[in-house]
Design an enzyme around this catalytic site. Structure first.
Site, PDB file in Angstrom:
ATOM      1  N   CYS A 141       0.860  -1.179   0.000  1.00 52.02           N
ATOM      2  CA  CYS A 141       0.000   0.000   0.000  1.00 52.02           C
ATOM      3  C   CYS A 141       0.896   1.228   0.000  1.00 52.02           C
ATOM      4  CB  CYS A 141      -0.869   0.020   1.242  1.00 52.02           C
ATOM      5  SG  CYS A 141      -1.871  -1.456   1.432  1.00 52.02           S
ATOM      6  N   ARG A 192       1.297   1.502  -6.234  1.00 55.61           N
ATOM      7  CA  ARG A 192       1.461   0.509  -5.148  1.00 55.61           C
ATOM      8  C   ARG A 192       0.138  -0.116  -4.748  1.00 55.61           C
ATOM      9  NH1 ARG A 192       6.209   1.059  -2.336  1.00 55.61           N
ATOM     10  NH2 ARG A 192       5.270   0.242  -0.411  1.00 55.61           N
ATOM     11  N   TRP A 233      -3.861  -1.638  -1.301  1.00 52.94           N
ATOM     12  CA  TRP A 233      -3.915  -2.858  -2.109  1.00 52.94           C
ATOM     13  C   TRP A 233      -4.314  -3.940  -1.120  1.00 52.94           C
ATOM     14  CZ3 TRP A 233      -4.020  -3.874  -7.137  1.00 52.94           C
ATOM     15  CH2 TRP A 233      -3.878  -5.188  -7.558  1.00 52.94           C
ATOM     16  N   ASN A 251       1.250   0.240   6.279  1.00 52.53           N
ATOM     17  CA  ASN A 251       1.570  -0.652   5.161  1.00 52.53           C
ATOM     18  C   ASN A 251       2.330  -1.831   5.750  1.00 52.53           C
ATOM     19  OD1 ASN A 251       1.992  -1.770   2.611  1.00 52.53           O
ATOM     20  ND2 ASN A 251       3.970  -0.743   2.399  1.00 52.53           N
ATOM     21  N   GLY A 252       1.916  -3.042   5.417  1.00 57.80           N
ATOM     22  CA  GLY A 252       2.579  -4.235   5.941  1.00 57.80           C
ATOM     23  C   GLY A 252       1.533  -5.237   6.402  1.00 57.80           C
ATOM     24  N   GLU A 257       3.525 -18.838 -24.059  1.00 56.72           N
ATOM     25  CA  GLU A 257       3.622 -17.586 -23.292  1.00 56.72           C
ATOM     26  C   GLU A 257       4.774 -16.727 -23.799  1.00 56.72           C
ATOM     27  OE1 GLU A 257       1.845 -15.930 -21.546  1.00 56.72           O
ATOM     28  OE2 GLU A 257       3.176 -14.526 -20.523  1.00 56.72           O
ATOM     29  N   LYS A 313       4.348 -12.929 -25.175  1.00 50.66           N
ATOM     30  CA  LYS A 313       5.129 -11.795 -24.651  1.00 50.66           C
ATOM     31  C   LYS A 313       5.818 -11.064 -25.791  1.00 50.66           C
ATOM     32  CE  LYS A 313       3.904 -11.195 -21.118  1.00 50.66           C
ATOM     33  NZ  LYS A 313       2.836 -12.089 -21.049  1.00 50.66           N
ATOM     34  N   GLU A 334       3.184  -9.192 -27.971  1.00 49.81           N
ATOM     35  CA  GLU A 334       2.391  -8.082 -27.424  1.00 49.81           C
ATOM     36  C   GLU A 334       3.237  -6.867 -27.087  1.00 49.81           C
ATOM     37  OE1 GLU A 334       0.281  -8.657 -23.720  1.00 49.81           O
ATOM     38  OE2 GLU A 334       1.672 -10.175 -23.074  1.00 49.81           O
ATOM     39  N   HIS A 393       4.054 -30.863 -39.415  1.00 48.35           N
ATOM     40  CA  HIS A 393       2.696 -30.995 -39.964  1.00 48.35           C
ATOM     41  C   HIS A 393       2.204 -29.663 -40.522  1.00 48.35           C
ATOM     42  CE1 HIS A 393       2.595 -34.976 -38.185  1.00 48.35           C
ATOM     43  NE2 HIS A 393       3.094 -34.436 -37.090  1.00 48.35           N
ATOM     44  N   LYS A 416      -4.874  -3.501 -19.693  1.00 44.62           N
ATOM     45  CA  LYS A 416      -4.410  -4.393 -18.626  1.00 44.62           C
ATOM     46  C   LYS A 416      -5.510  -5.375 -18.238  1.00 44.62           C
ATOM     47  CE  LYS A 416      -1.702  -6.161 -15.655  1.00 44.62           C
ATOM     48  NZ  LYS A 416      -0.670  -7.077 -16.172  1.00 44.62           N
TER      49      LYS A 416
HETATM   50  C1  AGP Z   1      -0.901 -10.997 -20.987  1.00 45.55           C
HETATM   51  O1  AGP Z   1       0.377 -10.372 -20.969  1.00 45.55           O
HETATM   52  C2  AGP Z   1      -2.008 -10.022 -21.257  1.00 45.55           C
HETATM   53  N1  AGP Z   1      -1.961  -8.945 -20.339  1.00 45.55           N
HETATM   54  C3  AGP Z   1      -3.358 -10.716 -21.359  1.00 45.55           C
HETATM   55  O2  AGP Z   1      -3.224 -11.861 -22.186  1.00 45.55           O
HETATM   56  C4  AGP Z   1      -3.953 -11.197 -20.014  1.00 45.55           C
HETATM   57  O3  AGP Z   1      -3.196 -12.273 -19.510  1.00 45.55           O
HETATM   58  C5  AGP Z   1      -5.385 -11.633 -20.259  1.00 45.55           C
HETATM   59  O4  AGP Z   1      -6.122 -10.509 -20.715  1.00 45.55           O
HETATM   60  C6  AGP Z   1      -6.062 -12.217 -19.015  1.00 45.55           C
HETATM   61  O5  AGP Z   1      -6.125 -11.230 -18.024  1.00 45.55           O
HETATM   62  P1  AGP Z   1      -6.530 -11.701 -16.534  1.00 45.55           P
HETATM   63  O6  AGP Z   1      -5.465 -12.629 -16.063  1.00 45.55           O
HETATM   64  O7  AGP Z   1      -6.579 -10.423 -15.748  1.00 45.55           O
HETATM   65  O8  AGP Z   1      -7.862 -12.388 -16.623  1.00 45.55           O
END
Ligand code: AGP
Length: 593
Positions: free
Chosen positions: A2, A27, A71, A97-98, A466, A470, A473, A489, A588
């Site tokens: 926090c 935070r 948080w 915080n803690g 994954e 990464k 994106e 294939h 996000k």
């Molecule tokens: C991954 O780097 C992306 N930010 C995106 O694929 C994310 O994982 C996906 O939108 C799922 O989000 P969530 O874990 O908050 O459900």
């Protein structure tokens, strides 16, 4: 994690507190509040961000005050759980915080003494505890209260009739900003840089008395003098802790995130896992998620089937919502960092309508997923600011290891061996981070290409997926991931000298087959970067470049390899000058279907 702030000086405290809190929202930001001392202490707090609080605030004229942005870890985000917390008299306000480990015992004792609590938080014991020792000397009361407290804290205490702020630090950062005729206190430097670049870092065990023109610090041995540092950072640098991007900062937080997530559920001494979940009868498991969280689910399937011998399916949440799934006594587990992903929320609702027990694995206390699912398993990654999921993904993997261990059907020695290895992961990840420069050069190398392949087998295939995500994106390089055995294939048609292939040659039962696939790829003259065990003495002969990873039990290789691929993507994107923390077209949390 926090954010806490304090101000004492000749200016109105309120605007300074609010501005300082805005600088600390990285935070935590699920709720916030301030307390200002005018003739009395005025407390205003609520769920939501600082901007919303500011709109609802009257103009308080006090010259000293404290503030907090939260948080949630204990108690969901709510007005009552937001800080500052106050004592029964309304004359002592505290921001914290803690984690106070013995808060329940303290709360029970104080309740018996007549104190009335208004929240579910651990932090609220502090104002009541200080009140119970207060006899006019605030410093003495705070010191005496801290003797009873076990745990981590950074505290700022405000009290009526006292033109001073009391501060204390133990295992949770606290820094004093040195002004002229005014002083500031905060969890972290970004909250101070609008007002001063002179800061004093408190150390564990420090207690301080801050007035507008004096900063006195004490530890067990008596009064201490701490160095005043001049901060050269810009505001933005400070919020990123000196890293160029939140994503890199969060990659480097992963050893701590692993420890924190393990610490919440794995006994520090005994090989005992306690997830705090009600026992659920089920015949099989369905993991639902999106994006990176879906890749965590794919790793989870390997873990649960190997360690817990439970049949597991993994489905992309948006696809599950269109499926004619047949579910029996299925335990449906939604994996979601934000807890707000619309596709995932819909999928959990659908599973509940089908009569299934549901569990949410999430990073965000009080998020929608926690209110829809029957049960919740919180990872402890703290806020993840970078759009690209990194530390939350690793924390999800840790959660799935713990879930598999909690359901383990294996002899006790094997189980204890896995737990021993699990405890070593933070140090193994740190070794990778220490070797970051060696990885960054391959990221720069990759940045010169427009297409790339990621291949692996077994438990590392989801890691290849994954790694490709990464890279896609944040660097905008087109990347495909395939099971290495699948390239023949069809995808082979795309292999040219201009399609580098990142191959995960884990030291497990897939190794020989991976070598065969690597030779086939090399026959098409595609450059190959292999991730290989530090002890592997053969791989160099077959590939162009090798990134060595610390040896771990094969079941834990996804954690190690994922961190390497995070750094690979990061440095490719950085070389390309991409907007790493906020990639184009992405959010996000995808709260729309
Ligand atoms: C991954 O780097 C992306 N930010 C995106 O694929 C994310 O994982 C996906 O939108 C799922 O989000 P969530 O874990 O908050 O459900």
């Amino acid at each position: 994690m926090c954010g806490i702030v304090g101000y004492i000086g000749g200016r109105d405290a309120q605007p300074i507190l609010l501005q300082s809190l805005r600088r600390l929202e990285y935070r935590g930001y699920d709720s916030c509040g301030i307390a200002v001392l005018a003739s009395t202490i005025k407390v205003h707090k609520d769920v939501g961000r600082v901007e919303q609080l500011e709109k609802a605030l009257p103009k308080n004229k006090g010259k000293l005050g404290i503030g907090h942005t939260r948080w949630a870890t204990h108690g969901k985000p709510s007005k009552s759980n937001a800080h500052p917390h106050i004592d029964c008299s309304g004359k002592i306000a505290v921001v914290h915080n803690g984690v106070i480990d013995n808060f329940q015992q303290l709360r029970d004792k104080l309740t018996q003494e007549g104190h009335r609590f208004r929240s579910d938080t651990d932090s609220e014991v502090m104002p009541h505890l200080i009140e119970s020792y207060y006899q006019g000397d605030l410093e003495q009361a705070v010191r005496r209260a801290l003797v009873d407290v076990h745990g981590s804290y950074s505290l700022i205490v405000l009290a009526a009739n006292h033109k001073e702020l009391l501060v204390a630090r133990n295992e949770s950062p606290l820094v004093v900003g040195v002004g002229d005729g005014e002083n500031f206190v905060a969890s972290d430097v970004p909250a101070l840089l609008d007002y001063t670049d002179r800061v004093i870092y408190l150390e564990d065990g420090d207690v301080g008395v801050i007035t507008d023109d004096e900063i006195r610090l004490f530890n067990q041995a008596g009064e201490v003098r701490r160095e005043t540092n001049v901060i050269p950072w810009t505001m933005e640098d400070a919020q990123k802790g000196g890293y160029d991007h939140f994503m890199l900062k969060e990659i480097h937080e992963q050893p701590r995130v692993i420890r924190d997530t393990l610490g919440g559920y794995l006994s520090a001494i005994e090989p005992e896992v306690d997830l705090g979940l009600e026992s659920t009868e089920f015949e099989d498991i369905l993991l639902l998620a999106c994006g990176t969280s879906y890749h965590a689910g794919l790793v989870g399937r390997y873990l649960l089937e190997k360690v817990a011998r439970i049949p597991v399916r993994v489905e992309i949440a948006s696809e599950f919502n269109h499926s004619n799934a047949v579910l029996g006594e299925t335990w449906v587990i939604g994996i979601t960092q934000s807890g707000e992903t619309a596709d995932l929320l819909g999928a959990i609702k659908k599973a509940k309508q089908m009569g299934c027990k549901t569990l949410a694995i999430t990073n965000c206390v009080g998020s929608s997923a926690t209110r829809i699912a029957d049960q919740t398993f919180y990872i402890r990654a703290q806020p993840e600011i970078g759009v690209a999921a990194t530390k939350s993904f690793i924390a999800q993997l840790i959660a799935l290891y713990l879930l598999a261990l909690s359901q383990a059907k294996m002899d006790i020695r094997s189980r204890e061996g896995l737990i021993r290895e699990l405890r070593l992961l933070p140090d193994k990840v740190q070794l990778i981070l220490d070797g970051e420069d060696g990885i960054s050069k391959y990221g720069k190398y990759l940045s010169t290409y427009d297409n790339a392949f990621f291949v692996a087998r077994g438990i590392n295939f989801p890691v290849a997926l994954e790694g490709a995500l990464k890279l896609k994106e944040i660097s905008y390089i087109h990347a495909e991931a395939y099971p290495a055995g699948e390239l023949k294939h069809g995808p082979f048609a795309l292999l040219t000298p201009d399609t580098p292939v990142i191959a995960i040659a884990a030291g497990d039962d897939t190794y020989e087959a991976m070598l065969t696939n690597i030779k086939e790829i090399k026959a098409r003259e595609s450059p190959v970067i292999a991730l290989a065990d530090e002890a592997d003495e053969d791989i160099d002969k077959f590939v162009d470049y090798v990134i060595r990873v610390p040896s771990v039990a094969p079941i834990f290789s996804p954690v190690i390899n994922s961190v390497v691929l995070q750094l690979l993507a990061y440095y490719a994107a950085k070389e390309r000058g991409c907007s790493i923390d906020m990639p184009r077209n992405l959010a996000k949390s995808v709260t729309v279907k």
